[in-house]
Design an enzyme around this catalytic site. Sequence first.
Site, mmCIF file in Angstrom:
data_model
loop_
_atom_site.group_PDB
_atom_site.id
_atom_site.type_symbol
_atom_site.label_atom_id
_atom_site.label_comp_id
_atom_site.label_asym_id
_atom_site.label_seq_id
_atom_site.Cartn_x
_atom_site.Cartn_y
_atom_site.Cartn_z
ATOM 1 N N ARG A 234 0.865 -1.180 0.000
ATOM 2 C CA ARG A 234 0.000 0.000 0.000
ATOM 3 C C ARG A 234 0.905 1.235 0.000
ATOM 4 O O ARG A 234 1.910 1.274 0.707
ATOM 5 C CB ARG A 234 -0.911 0.037 1.229
ATOM 6 C CG ARG A 234 -2.106 -0.902 1.150
ATOM 7 C CD ARG A 234 -3.139 -0.470 0.082
ATOM 8 N NE ARG A 234 -4.268 -1.384 0.002
ATOM 9 C CZ ARG A 234 -4.347 -2.430 -0.810
ATOM 10 N NH1 ARG A 234 -3.353 -2.721 -1.633
ATOM 11 N NH2 ARG A 234 -5.418 -3.202 -0.823
ATOM 12 N N ASP A 258 4.468 -0.246 -6.957
ATOM 13 C CA ASP A 258 3.229 -0.616 -7.641
ATOM 14 C C ASP A 258 2.059 0.143 -7.026
ATOM 15 O O ASP A 258 0.929 0.054 -7.503
ATOM 16 C CB ASP A 258 2.994 -2.133 -7.528
ATOM 17 C CG ASP A 258 1.763 -2.568 -8.325
ATOM 18 O OD1 ASP A 258 1.708 -2.244 -9.527
ATOM 19 O OD2 ASP A 258 0.863 -3.197 -7.736
ATOM 20 N N GLU A 263 -2.494 7.582 -4.968
ATOM 21 C CA GLU A 263 -2.816 6.947 -6.253
ATOM 22 C C GLU A 263 -4.288 7.068 -6.657
ATOM 23 O O GLU A 263 -4.625 6.937 -7.832
ATOM 24 C CB GLU A 263 -2.417 5.469 -6.232
ATOM 25 C CG GLU A 263 -3.283 4.596 -5.328
ATOM 26 C CD GLU A 263 -2.860 3.112 -5.388
ATOM 27 O OE1 GLU A 263 -1.664 2.829 -5.275
ATOM 28 O OE2 GLU A 263 -3.764 2.262 -5.541
ATOM 29 N N HIS A 295 -0.592 -0.088 -9.790
ATOM 30 C CA HIS A 295 -1.351 -1.059 -8.985
ATOM 31 C C HIS A 295 -1.802 -2.242 -9.863
ATOM 32 O O HIS A 295 -2.983 -2.571 -9.911
ATOM 33 C CB HIS A 295 -2.557 -0.386 -8.312
ATOM 34 C CG HIS A 295 -2.929 -1.038 -7.013
ATOM 35 N ND1 HIS A 295 -3.211 -0.341 -5.868
ATOM 36 C CD2 HIS A 295 -3.063 -2.348 -6.676
ATOM 37 C CE1 HIS A 295 -3.510 -1.183 -4.899
ATOM 38 N NE2 HIS A 295 -3.419 -2.419 -5.370
HETATM 39 P P1 NAI Z 1 -1.623 -11.147 4.832
HETATM 40 O O1 NAI Z 1 -2.630 -10.658 5.798
HETATM 41 O O2 NAI Z 1 -1.626 -12.582 4.432
HETATM 42 O O3 NAI Z 1 -0.146 -10.823 5.377
HETATM 43 C C1 NAI Z 1 0.193 -9.609 5.975
HETATM 44 C C2 NAI Z 1 1.299 -9.891 6.968
HETATM 45 O O4 NAI Z 1 1.728 -8.645 7.511
HETATM 46 C C3 NAI Z 1 0.858 -10.781 8.138
HETATM 47 O O5 NAI Z 1 1.760 -11.847 8.300
HETATM 48 C C4 NAI Z 1 0.875 -9.832 9.328
HETATM 49 O O6 NAI Z 1 1.239 -10.474 10.545
HETATM 50 C C5 NAI Z 1 1.938 -8.846 8.901
HETATM 51 N N1 NAI Z 1 1.877 -7.579 9.630
HETATM 52 C C6 NAI Z 1 0.791 -6.949 10.152
HETATM 53 N N2 NAI Z 1 1.181 -5.815 10.755
HETATM 54 C C7 NAI Z 1 2.520 -5.730 10.615
HETATM 55 C C8 NAI Z 1 3.488 -4.795 11.035
HETATM 56 N N3 NAI Z 1 3.144 -3.726 11.752
HETATM 57 N N4 NAI Z 1 4.770 -5.025 10.721
HETATM 58 C C9 NAI Z 1 5.130 -6.132 10.006
HETATM 59 N N5 NAI Z 1 4.248 -7.062 9.601
HETATM 60 C C10 NAI Z 1 2.960 -6.858 9.890
HETATM 61 O O7 NAI Z 1 -1.751 -10.199 3.564
HETATM 62 P P2 NAI Z 1 -1.250 -10.490 2.086
HETATM 63 O O8 NAI Z 1 -2.319 -11.153 1.319
HETATM 64 O O9 NAI Z 1 0.094 -11.097 2.121
HETATM 65 O O10 NAI Z 1 -1.152 -9.000 1.523
HETATM 66 C C11 NAI Z 1 -0.181 -8.088 1.977
HETATM 67 C C12 NAI Z 1 -0.547 -6.717 1.465
HETATM 68 O O11 NAI Z 1 -0.383 -6.686 0.041
HETATM 69 C C13 NAI Z 1 -2.024 -6.373 1.669
HETATM 70 O O12 NAI Z 1 -2.235 -5.819 2.919
HETATM 71 C C14 NAI Z 1 -2.305 -5.402 0.562
HETATM 72 O O13 NAI Z 1 -2.109 -4.116 1.089
HETATM 73 C C15 NAI Z 1 -1.237 -5.700 -0.477
HETATM 74 N N6 NAI Z 1 -1.791 -6.156 -1.739
HETATM 75 C C16 NAI Z 1 -1.404 -5.498 -2.868
HETATM 76 C C17 NAI Z 1 -1.871 -5.890 -4.103
HETATM 77 C C18 NAI Z 1 -1.439 -5.219 -5.360
HETATM 78 O O14 NAI Z 1 -2.022 -5.452 -6.415
HETATM 79 N N7 NAI Z 1 -0.413 -4.385 -5.339
HETATM 80 C C19 NAI Z 1 -2.829 -6.999 -4.216
HETATM 81 C C20 NAI Z 1 -3.111 -7.671 -2.955
HETATM 82 C C21 NAI Z 1 -2.624 -7.241 -1.775
#
Ligand code: NAI
Length: 336
Positions: A234, A258, A263, A295
Amino acid sequence: MRIACFSTKDWVRRSFDRANKGGAHEITYLEAGLDDTTASLSEGHEAVCAFVNDTVDAEVLQELADRGVTCVALRCAGFNNVDVQKAHDLGITVVRVPAYSPHAVAEHALGMMLTLNRRYHRAFNRIREQNFSLEGLLGFDVHGKTVGVIGTGKIGRVFCELVRGFGCRILAYDKYPDAELGDAGVEYVDLEPLYRASDIISLHCPLTHETHHMIDGEAIGSMKEGVMILNTSRGALVDTAAVIDGLKTGAIGYLGLDVYEEEEDLFFEDLSDQVIQDDTFVRLQTFPNVLITAHQAFFTREAINNIAEVTLGNLAEVETGGKPSNLVSPDMVASS
Ligand code: NAI
């Protein structure tokens, strides 16, 4: 269910029509993004389907509730654009698509890493102009480098697996370390040592109050000179003004984005005939060592089909009552 689908593009319509088997749901496709000026378009629908850059704040939710909307179905994983507490207070159910393809995003981050390093984007343009010089295209071996991964959930975990294939040392930081990844050789450390030791840093954590602008001047100051930073998560994880300073001094050697903190006014639209008013974004584009994509990390056939199927499945669950499997609840905001 009657669903008002905001921010519709052709590919959204195609994937949702395909997933809406037998026309189970009645979907109104709206090109407009959702915000306080467009929320009234939800009139006559029980559900609203929204995407990453739609505004689903308290004001919009109130307007939706006033018009009889009882469900907001996000067709994305992140829910930082939703006032989840307000939705709960208004009795609006919020559902999301927690995972549609972690591979799509992790593979895109990897693509950005290789492109920035080996400058494929510049080589492509040069060859088309019959410029076969290698000047300025010098890269480095990824093999043997240290990669810092912040957030090792679904996407971060896949990214770790991909870079492990290059023979990298992987340092990771997560509020909730993954024991299996630890057993597989990923070293969990605090942020400070991760910043100090990593040649490449990739962000895969959600945007929360805690992570907002985590990559600021102080963080950049503690990183290796010439570090590569990748953000496919993000935009607001990164303080854009601070990274511009870091790029100017050479503290940051490569930047792959990305996502961008402002954005909403830019991405997903064709603005090629317009004058971009965001000077910070335009400044970012002037650096030869910055690669920006709009994105698109999620944008694979597999992911968009999953998004449509899971979103319509979520709505079917909401329609039949009971607790939906992909509910977004206020306690998820508190614990994130
Ligand atoms: P997820 O929920 O599976 O993993 C997120 C991880 O971040 C978890 O392991 C969590 O414990 C950790 N986390 C939470 N707070 C934290 C902190 N303060 N410091 C360090 N780690 C922390 O989510 P997923 O599916 O892996 O997605 C990650 C991010 O990718 C999403 O939140 C979304 O913002 C982004 N995303 C971007 C996309 C794109 O097209 N560019 C598409 C899908 C997701």
